[in-house]
Design a protein around this motif. Sequence first.
Motif, mmCIF file in Angstrom:
data_model
loop_
_atom_site.group_PDB
_atom_site.id
_atom_site.type_symbol
_atom_site.label_atom_id
_atom_site.label_comp_id
_atom_site.label_asym_id
_atom_site.label_seq_id
_atom_site.Cartn_x
_atom_site.Cartn_y
_atom_site.Cartn_z
ATOM 1 N N LEU A 210 -0.524 -17.882 4.067
ATOM 2 C CA LEU A 210 -0.571 -16.512 3.578
ATOM 3 C C LEU A 210 0.727 -16.119 2.898
ATOM 4 O O LEU A 210 1.793 -16.637 3.225
ATOM 5 C CB LEU A 210 -0.840 -15.553 4.739
ATOM 6 C CG LEU A 210 -2.148 -15.737 5.518
ATOM 7 C CD1 LEU A 210 -2.188 -14.777 6.700
ATOM 8 C CD2 LEU A 210 -3.344 -15.499 4.605
ATOM 9 N N GLY A 211 0.626 -15.162 1.966
ATOM 10 C CA GLY A 211 1.819 -14.604 1.334
ATOM 11 C C GLY A 211 1.881 -14.836 -0.151
ATOM 12 O O GLY A 211 2.553 -14.106 -0.876
ATOM 13 N N ILE B 139 -4.468 -17.626 -1.833
ATOM 14 C CA ILE B 139 -4.534 -17.973 -0.415
ATOM 15 C C ILE B 139 -5.138 -19.369 -0.275
ATOM 16 O O ILE B 139 -6.199 -19.663 -0.830
ATOM 17 C CB ILE B 139 -5.375 -16.949 0.370
ATOM 18 C CG1 ILE B 139 -4.710 -15.571 0.319
ATOM 19 C CG2 ILE B 139 -5.539 -17.390 1.819
ATOM 20 C CD1 ILE B 139 -5.499 -14.489 1.025
ATOM 21 N N GLN B 140 -4.442 -20.233 0.457
ATOM 22 C CA GLN B 140 -4.910 -21.591 0.679
ATOM 23 C C GLN B 140 -5.421 -21.702 2.120
ATOM 24 O O GLN B 140 -4.733 -21.311 3.064
ATOM 25 C CB GLN B 140 -3.783 -22.594 0.437
ATOM 26 C CG GLN B 140 -3.197 -22.513 -0.971
ATOM 27 C CD GLN B 140 -2.032 -23.452 -1.170
ATOM 28 O OE1 GLN B 140 -2.178 -24.669 -1.157
ATOM 29 N NE2 GLN B 140 -0.846 -22.888 -1.355
ATOM 30 N N LYS B 141 -6.621 -22.238 2.266
ATOM 31 C CA LYS B 141 -7.239 -22.301 3.589
ATOM 32 C C LYS B 141 -8.023 -23.600 3.717
ATOM 33 O O LYS B 141 -8.730 -24.014 2.806
ATOM 34 C CB LYS B 141 -8.180 -21.112 3.798
ATOM 35 C CG LYS B 141 -8.887 -21.106 5.147
ATOM 36 C CD LYS B 141 -9.868 -19.941 5.265
ATOM 37 C CE LYS B 141 -9.142 -18.619 5.324
ATOM 38 N NZ LYS B 141 -10.072 -17.488 5.612
ATOM 39 N N VAL B 142 -7.873 -24.237 4.882
ATOM 40 C CA VAL B 142 -8.632 -25.453 5.183
ATOM 41 C C VAL B 142 -9.148 -25.371 6.616
ATOM 42 O O VAL B 142 -8.628 -24.618 7.442
ATOM 43 C CB VAL B 142 -7.778 -26.732 5.013
ATOM 44 C CG1 VAL B 142 -7.372 -26.937 3.572
ATOM 45 C CG2 VAL B 142 -6.554 -26.668 5.905
ATOM 46 N N LYS B 143 -10.167 -26.171 6.902
ATOM 47 C CA LYS B 143 -10.785 -26.185 8.221
ATOM 48 C C LYS B 143 -10.886 -27.620 8.719
ATOM 49 O O LYS B 143 -11.271 -28.524 7.972
ATOM 50 C CB LYS B 143 -12.179 -25.550 8.147
ATOM 51 C CG LYS B 143 -12.959 -25.569 9.444
ATOM 52 C CD LYS B 143 -14.350 -24.977 9.233
ATOM 53 C CE LYS B 143 -15.203 -25.086 10.480
ATOM 54 N NZ LYS B 143 -16.563 -24.524 10.278
ATOM 55 N N THR B 144 -10.510 -27.826 9.975
ATOM 56 C CA THR B 144 -10.630 -29.163 10.555
ATOM 57 C C THR B 144 -12.079 -29.432 10.955
ATOM 58 O O THR B 144 -12.939 -28.536 10.932
ATOM 59 C CB THR B 144 -9.739 -29.302 11.800
ATOM 60 O OG1 THR B 144 -10.271 -28.479 12.853
ATOM 61 C CG2 THR B 144 -8.310 -28.888 11.513
ATOM 62 N N ARG C 171 8.439 -14.947 2.925
ATOM 63 C CA ARG C 171 7.218 -14.255 2.510
ATOM 64 C C ARG C 171 5.957 -15.091 2.693
ATOM 65 O O ARG C 171 4.864 -14.637 2.385
ATOM 66 C CB ARG C 171 7.363 -13.822 1.055
ATOM 67 C CG ARG C 171 8.476 -12.791 0.853
ATOM 68 C CD ARG C 171 8.909 -12.669 -0.595
ATOM 69 N NE ARG C 171 7.803 -12.259 -1.462
ATOM 70 C CZ ARG C 171 7.910 -12.155 -2.784
ATOM 71 N NH1 ARG C 171 9.074 -12.461 -3.365
ATOM 72 N NH2 ARG C 171 6.882 -11.769 -3.506
ATOM 73 N N LEU C 172 6.099 -16.314 3.179
ATOM 74 C CA LEU C 172 4.951 -17.173 3.425
ATOM 75 C C LEU C 172 4.807 -17.432 4.927
ATOM 76 O O LEU C 172 5.800 -17.673 5.615
ATOM 77 C CB LEU C 172 5.086 -18.505 2.685
ATOM 78 C CG LEU C 172 5.177 -18.447 1.161
ATOM 79 C CD1 LEU C 172 5.263 -19.853 0.582
ATOM 80 C CD2 LEU C 172 3.999 -17.691 0.564
ATOM 81 N N THR C 173 3.575 -17.382 5.397
ATOM 82 C CA THR C 173 3.304 -17.586 6.818
ATOM 83 C C THR C 173 2.185 -18.596 6.984
ATOM 84 O O THR C 173 1.145 -18.508 6.327
ATOM 85 C CB THR C 173 2.896 -16.270 7.500
ATOM 86 O OG1 THR C 173 3.933 -15.300 7.310
ATOM 87 C CG2 THR C 173 2.678 -16.475 8.992
ATOM 88 N N LEU C 174 2.407 -19.549 7.869
ATOM 89 C CA LEU C 174 1.383 -20.528 8.211
ATOM 90 C C LEU C 174 0.647 -20.037 9.452
ATOM 91 O O LEU C 174 1.264 -19.780 10.491
ATOM 92 C CB LEU C 174 2.022 -21.890 8.479
ATOM 93 C CG LEU C 174 1.069 -23.052 8.743
ATOM 94 C CD1 LEU C 174 0.311 -23.399 7.464
ATOM 95 C CD2 LEU C 174 1.838 -24.275 9.251
ATOM 96 N N VAL C 175 -0.670 -19.870 9.331
ATOM 97 C CA VAL C 175 -1.489 -19.365 10.436
ATOM 98 C C VAL C 175 -2.521 -20.426 10.805
ATOM 99 O O VAL C 175 -3.265 -20.902 9.942
ATOM 100 C CB VAL C 175 -2.206 -18.054 10.068
ATOM 101 C CG1 VAL C 175 -3.037 -17.545 11.251
ATOM 102 C CG2 VAL C 175 -1.196 -16.995 9.632
ATOM 103 N N VAL C 176 -2.549 -20.799 12.085
ATOM 104 C CA VAL C 176 -3.548 -21.742 12.586
ATOM 105 C C VAL C 176 -4.405 -20.999 13.600
ATOM 106 O O VAL C 176 -3.943 -20.660 14.694
ATOM 107 C CB VAL C 176 -2.900 -22.973 13.232
ATOM 108 C CG1 VAL C 176 -3.980 -23.963 13.680
ATOM 109 C CG2 VAL C 176 -1.926 -23.647 12.269
#
Length: 209
Positions: free
Chosen positions: A34-35, A39-44, A73-78
């Motif tokens: 995020l940020g 927005i980049q998003k992946v799923k396992t 300004r960037l956050t990695l969310v799992v």
Amino acid sequence: MTDLTLELNINSASDLEYVNHITKMNVYAVVTLLGDKKIQKVKTAVDRHGGSNPNWNHAFKFSVNERLAREGRLTLVVGLFSGRVLGDKDIGKVEIPLVYLLPSTNDYSNGHGMKFVTYQVRTPSERMKGSLTFSYRFNGTAVIYGPVHQQGPTSWAPPPSQHGYGPYPYMSQPPPPTGYVYEGPPQYRKNEERLAKADLLVSAVSLLR
């Protein structure tokens, strides 16, 4: 503005909160960066056997804007979820400002080994329960923001100071060590020795008289 590549491997989780009351948990992770505008998003994949201790070893890559990352300004969310027929259940999540993962210097991996880290999982009720382990590395060319020291050419020499000591900015001569008595330049010491010898000679002649 530099783009880096974040290589990420979501390895496993352990001791997660058991959110299914009857059936076994089928846990998967959704990873989002995020940020940035995009927005980049992946799923396992879904682990259907590990229950509250799932394993994935799911690898993927994110494109990272280094300036935004270093500015915090960037956050990695799992996010961790349990797949169910009647709707997936939220188990918890891990949020990490990407600046905490960035190298502090321009020492990027460029093929070197992955770094393993483990973070606690925060449940929807804001309680810490379980942990998430993943490995990562950054690949790319680092850009150092801020003042840069530029070394002068080899033929460069500092301007002379009025004290004859030290480079620019001017520095006075350092104080002598404790117990040291400054006797002046060598020519002054020779003159003092000659005067001392002359005094001794005059004194000897006076005694003879």
